[in-house]
Design a protein around this motif. Structure first.
Motif, PDB file in Angstrom:
ATOM      1  N   ILE A  18       0.836  -1.090  -0.079  1.00 29.30           N
ATOM      2  CA  ILE A  18       0.040   0.411  -0.032  1.00 29.30           C
ATOM      3  C   ILE A  18       1.036   1.365  -0.065  1.00 29.30           C
ATOM      4  O   ILE A  18       0.477   2.149  -0.575  1.00 29.30           O
ATOM      5  CB  ILE A  18      -0.765  -0.056   1.196  1.00 29.30           C
ATOM      6  CG1 ILE A  18      -2.006   0.957   0.788  1.00 29.30           C
ATOM      7  CG2 ILE A  18      -0.397   0.240   2.389  1.00 29.30           C
ATOM      8  CD1 ILE A  18      -2.642   0.719  -0.218  1.00 29.30           C
ATOM      9  N   ALA A  19       2.269   0.547   0.857  1.00 27.72           N
ATOM     10  CA  ALA A  19       2.565   2.699   0.848  1.00 27.72           C
ATOM     11  C   ALA A  19       3.510   2.727  -0.710  1.00 27.72           C
ATOM     12  O   ALA A  19       3.382   3.942  -0.827  1.00 27.72           O
ATOM     13  CB  ALA A  19       4.191   1.780   1.344  1.00 27.72           C
ATOM     14  N   SER A  20       3.693   1.952  -1.814  1.00 30.38           N
ATOM     15  CA  SER A  20       3.942   2.277  -2.750  1.00 30.38           C
ATOM     16  C   SER A  20       3.445   2.750  -4.154  1.00 30.38           C
ATOM     17  O   SER A  20       3.051   3.578  -4.679  1.00 30.38           O
ATOM     18  CB  SER A  20       4.315   0.988  -3.590  1.00 30.38           C
ATOM     19  OG  SER A  20       3.386   0.388  -3.998  1.00 30.38           O
ATOM     20  N   TYR A  21       1.992   2.184  -3.749  1.00 30.92           N
ATOM     21  CA  TYR A  21       0.541   3.045  -4.094  1.00 30.92           C
ATOM     22  C   TYR A  21       0.378   4.608  -3.761  1.00 30.92           C
ATOM     23  O   TYR A  21      -0.198   4.950  -4.051  1.00 30.92           O
ATOM     24  CB  TYR A  21      -0.587   2.309  -3.899  1.00 30.92           C
ATOM     25  CG  TYR A  21      -1.333   1.457  -4.837  1.00 30.92           C
ATOM     26  CD1 TYR A  21      -0.947   1.317  -5.746  1.00 30.92           C
ATOM     27  CD2 TYR A  21      -0.675  -0.076  -4.296  1.00 30.92           C
ATOM     28  CE1 TYR A  21      -1.230  -0.051  -7.216  1.00 30.92           C
ATOM     29  CE2 TYR A  21      -0.517  -0.971  -5.194  1.00 30.92           C
ATOM     30  CZ  TYR A  21      -0.794  -1.169  -6.454  1.00 30.92           C
ATOM     31  OH  TYR A  21      -0.466  -1.620  -7.395  1.00 30.92           O
ATOM     32  N   LEU A  22       0.428   4.886  -2.687  1.00 29.15           N
ATOM     33  CA  LEU A  22      -0.109   5.531  -1.933  1.00 29.15           C
ATOM     34  C   LEU A  22       1.024   7.058  -2.232  1.00 29.15           C
ATOM     35  O   LEU A  22       1.114   8.522  -2.615  1.00 29.15           O
ATOM     36  CB  LEU A  22       0.404   5.877   0.167  1.00 29.15           C
ATOM     37  CG  LEU A  22      -1.132   5.693   0.410  1.00 29.15           C
ATOM     38  CD1 LEU A  22      -0.968   4.984   1.968  1.00 29.15           C
ATOM     39  CD2 LEU A  22      -2.423   6.660  -0.086  1.00 29.15           C
ATOM     40  N   ASN A  23       2.353   6.034  -2.153  1.00 29.37           N
ATOM     41  CA  ASN A  23       3.785   7.752  -2.466  1.00 29.37           C
ATOM     42  C   ASN A  23       3.421   7.763  -4.142  1.00 29.37           C
ATOM     43  O   ASN A  23       3.850   9.063  -4.350  1.00 29.37           O
ATOM     44  CB  ASN A  23       4.545   6.698  -1.981  1.00 29.37           C
ATOM     45  CG  ASN A  23       5.408   6.375  -0.488  1.00 29.37           C
ATOM     46  OD1 ASN A  23       4.407   7.674   0.380  1.00 29.37           O
ATOM     47  ND2 ASN A  23       5.584   5.723  -0.131  1.00 29.37           N
ATOM     48  N   SER A  27      -0.554  12.893  -3.463  1.00 31.19           N
ATOM     49  CA  SER A  27       0.615  14.070  -3.471  1.00 31.19           C
ATOM     50  C   SER A  27       0.427  15.130  -2.179  1.00 31.19           C
ATOM     51  O   SER A  27      -0.657  14.711  -1.761  1.00 31.19           O
ATOM     52  CB  SER A  27       1.018  14.954  -4.439  1.00 31.19           C
ATOM     53  OG  SER A  27      -0.312  14.998  -5.114  1.00 31.19           O
ATOM     54  N   GLU A  28       1.562  15.153  -2.269  1.00 28.82           N
ATOM     55  CA  GLU A  28       1.381  16.269  -0.230  1.00 28.82           C
ATOM     56  C   GLU A  28       1.612  15.874   1.018  1.00 28.82           C
ATOM     57  O   GLU A  28      -0.435  16.557   1.267  1.00 28.82           O
ATOM     58  CB  GLU A  28       0.779  17.954  -0.718  1.00 28.82           C
ATOM     59  CG  GLU A  28       1.776  18.584  -2.664  1.00 28.82           C
ATOM     60  CD  GLU A  28       1.004  19.545  -2.080  1.00 28.82           C
ATOM     61  OE1 GLU A  28       0.376  19.999  -1.917  1.00 28.82           O
ATOM     62  OE2 GLU A  28       1.784  19.388  -3.773  1.00 28.82           O
ATOM     63  N   ILE A  29       1.327  14.517   0.827  1.00 28.04           N
ATOM     64  CA  ILE A  29       0.885  13.886   2.533  1.00 28.04           C
ATOM     65  C   ILE A  29       1.595  13.073   2.817  1.00 28.04           C
ATOM     66  O   ILE A  29       2.334  12.496   2.371  1.00 28.04           O
ATOM     67  CB  ILE A  29      -0.501  13.073   2.285  1.00 28.04           C
ATOM     68  CG1 ILE A  29       0.429  12.053   1.768  1.00 28.04           C
ATOM     69  CG2 ILE A  29      -1.717  12.929   1.732  1.00 28.04           C
ATOM     70  CD1 ILE A  29      -0.645  10.351   1.475  1.00 28.04           C
ATOM     71  N   ILE A  30       1.744  13.148   4.513  1.00 31.50           N
ATOM     72  CA  ILE A  30       2.444  12.761   5.103  1.00 31.50           C
ATOM     73  C   ILE A  30       1.997  11.237   6.032  1.00 31.50           C
ATOM     74  O   ILE A  30       0.392  12.139   6.560  1.00 31.50           O
ATOM     75  CB  ILE A  30       2.924  13.979   6.029  1.00 31.50           C
ATOM     76  CG1 ILE A  30       4.101  14.097   5.743  1.00 31.50           C
ATOM     77  CG2 ILE A  30       3.941  12.524   7.659  1.00 31.50           C
ATOM     78  CD1 ILE A  30       4.362  15.613   7.216  1.00 31.50           C
ATOM     79  N   TRP A  31       2.101   9.990   5.745  1.00 29.41           N
ATOM     80  CA  TRP A  31       1.262   9.318   6.240  1.00 29.41           C
ATOM     81  C   TRP A  31       2.163   8.436   7.644  1.00 29.41           C
ATOM     82  O   TRP A  31       2.710   8.066   7.046  1.00 29.41           O
ATOM     83  CB  TRP A  31       0.296   8.312   5.537  1.00 29.41           C
ATOM     84  CG  TRP A  31       1.615   7.811   4.685  1.00 29.41           C
ATOM     85  CD1 TRP A  31       1.568   8.299   3.820  1.00 29.41           C
ATOM     86  CD2 TRP A  31       1.418   6.651   4.111  1.00 29.41           C
ATOM     87  NE1 TRP A  31       2.615   7.391   2.640  1.00 29.41           N
ATOM     88  CE2 TRP A  31       2.584   5.694   3.405  1.00 29.41           C
ATOM     89  CE3 TRP A  31       0.829   5.147   5.283  1.00 29.41           C
ATOM     90  CZ2 TRP A  31       2.669   4.904   3.065  1.00 29.41           C
ATOM     91  CZ3 TRP A  31       1.552   4.645   4.634  1.00 29.41           C
ATOM     92  CH2 TRP A  31       2.655   4.283   3.768  1.00 29.41           C
TER      93      TRP A  31
END
Length: 76
Positions: A18-23, A27-31
């Motif tokens: 999921i990290a690869s998809y979120l990143n 854009s422009e998020i810290i999670w």
């Protein structure tokens, strides 16, 4: 804006997927996702509301994500 989600991410391998998809897609998020929490909490910090994008992305890749709370906080 801070958004808190309950997820069904249970392992480090699922987290990396999921990290690869979120990143790549949001854009422009810290999670972060707390795998030690019973609800596998995803916390998102962003300047705008990204809830629909996040939920949609989780659904696309076969995971669940439910918004528990969203509130305003000073931008990062």
């Amino acid at each position: 804006m801070i958004s808190i989600f309950k997820t069904n991410i249970h392992s480090e391998n699922e987290l990396q997927k999921i990290a690869s998809y979120l990143n790549a897609r949001i854009s422009e998020i810290i999670w972060n996702i707390d795998l030690l929490d019973s609800d596998k909490i995803l916390r998102i910090d962003s300047n705008t509301n990204k809830n629909e994008e996040v939920i949609s992305l989780f659904n696309e890749v076969g995971y669940r994500c439910t918004n528990l709370e969203t509130f305003y906080a000073e931008p990062f």
